[in-house]
Design an enzyme around this catalytic site. Structure first.
Site, mmCIF file in Angstrom:
data_model
loop_
_atom_site.group_PDB
_atom_site.id
_atom_site.type_symbol
_atom_site.label_atom_id
_atom_site.label_comp_id
_atom_site.label_asym_id
_atom_site.label_seq_id
_atom_site.Cartn_x
_atom_site.Cartn_y
_atom_site.Cartn_z
ATOM 1 N N CYS A 107 0.817 -1.199 0.000
ATOM 2 C CA CYS A 107 0.000 0.000 0.000
ATOM 3 C C CYS A 107 0.866 1.271 0.000
ATOM 4 C CB CYS A 107 -0.954 -0.055 1.194
ATOM 5 S SG CYS A 107 -2.334 1.085 1.141
ATOM 6 N N HIS A 108 0.663 2.154 0.954
ATOM 7 C CA HIS A 108 1.440 3.390 1.058
ATOM 8 C C HIS A 108 2.834 3.167 1.650
ATOM 9 C CE1 HIS A 108 -2.508 5.104 0.327
ATOM 10 N NE2 HIS A 108 -1.961 6.286 0.159
ATOM 11 N N GLY A 109 3.135 1.964 2.101
ATOM 12 C CA GLY A 109 4.467 1.663 2.635
ATOM 13 C C GLY A 109 5.568 1.905 1.617
ATOM 14 N N LEU A 110 5.217 1.816 0.322
ATOM 15 C CA LEU A 110 6.209 2.048 -0.725
ATOM 16 C C LEU A 110 6.681 3.496 -0.747
ATOM 17 C CD1 LEU A 110 7.142 -0.342 -2.576
ATOM 18 C CD2 LEU A 110 4.896 -0.742 -1.579
ATOM 19 N N GLN A 111 5.932 4.412 -0.120
ATOM 20 C CA GLN A 111 6.393 5.806 -0.024
ATOM 21 C C GLN A 111 7.698 5.883 0.765
ATOM 22 O OE1 GLN A 111 2.757 7.474 1.722
ATOM 23 N NE2 GLN A 111 2.472 8.671 -0.148
#
Length: 192
Positions: free
Chosen positions: A116-120
């Protein structure tokens, strides 16, 4: 075997609890940490829904008690890293300590599961250069700005993508396949 999970206030509820419980079930010693917090401190999780609006809605999830103290972690002790999504990556991607943790796992070619947003956080750490990965669709620009190639799965699909030591997925419906690939990377053999 020990695995580190990064977290913070408004981490996606499913994306912290499900990996924690799946890994514990397999006998893995899981350490969940948050910058500037200690074992026993609580963080607030969140739940995200697609309700027909142009973006997702957010509701408070369960309070989560951290298992370990951020300042006490020794990176050499860990076999892998989990980076959940939710809102916490938005602000922790500016914390150099968090970026250094992520860089360590990539420098050592250790398994990393990000969703999810962890790739940010991975994009901010500069570890996506020349890699392909999935993420929540609203993070496509982050992945590309970080030098990665975005793998476009539907947001709520049950698909995960593997590139070297990284397994990524777009959102919590993919947790099962995402964790399956991470568990394989850790060298854990599950038989029934």
């Amino acid at each position: 075997m020990k695995v580190l999970i990064l977290s913070g206030d408004y981490v996606e509820d499913y994306e912290i609890y499900a990996p924690l419980k799946a890994l514990e079930m397999l006998g893995v010693d899981v350490h969940v940490v948050c910058p500037d917090k200690k074992a026993g401190d609580k963080i607030q999780t969140s739940l995200h829904f697609m309700d027909g609006w142009q973006t997702y809605t957010e509701a408070p999830g369960h309070p989560f008690e951290l298992t370990h103290t951020f300042a006490d972690i020794k990176l050499a002790d860990y076999a892998g890293l989990v980076v959940p999504g939710g809102r916490f990556p938005e602000y922790q991607r500016y914390d150099q300590r968090v970026l250094d943790i992520v860089k360590h796992f990539f420098d050592k070619d250790l398994p990393v599961a990000a969703i999810c947003h962890g790739l940010q956080i991975l994009a901010a750490a500069g570890v996506l250069q020349g890699r392909s990965c999935s993420a929540f669709p609203m993070c496509k620009l982050d992945v590309e700005a970080g030098g990665g190639q975005y793998v476009d799965f539907p947001a709520f699909s049950q698909q995960a993508h593997v590139d070297g030591n990284l397994v990524s997925a777009p959102a919590y419906p993919a947790i099962g396949v995402w964790m399956r690939e991470f568990i394989k990377m850790l060298g854990i053999n599950v038989q029934f």
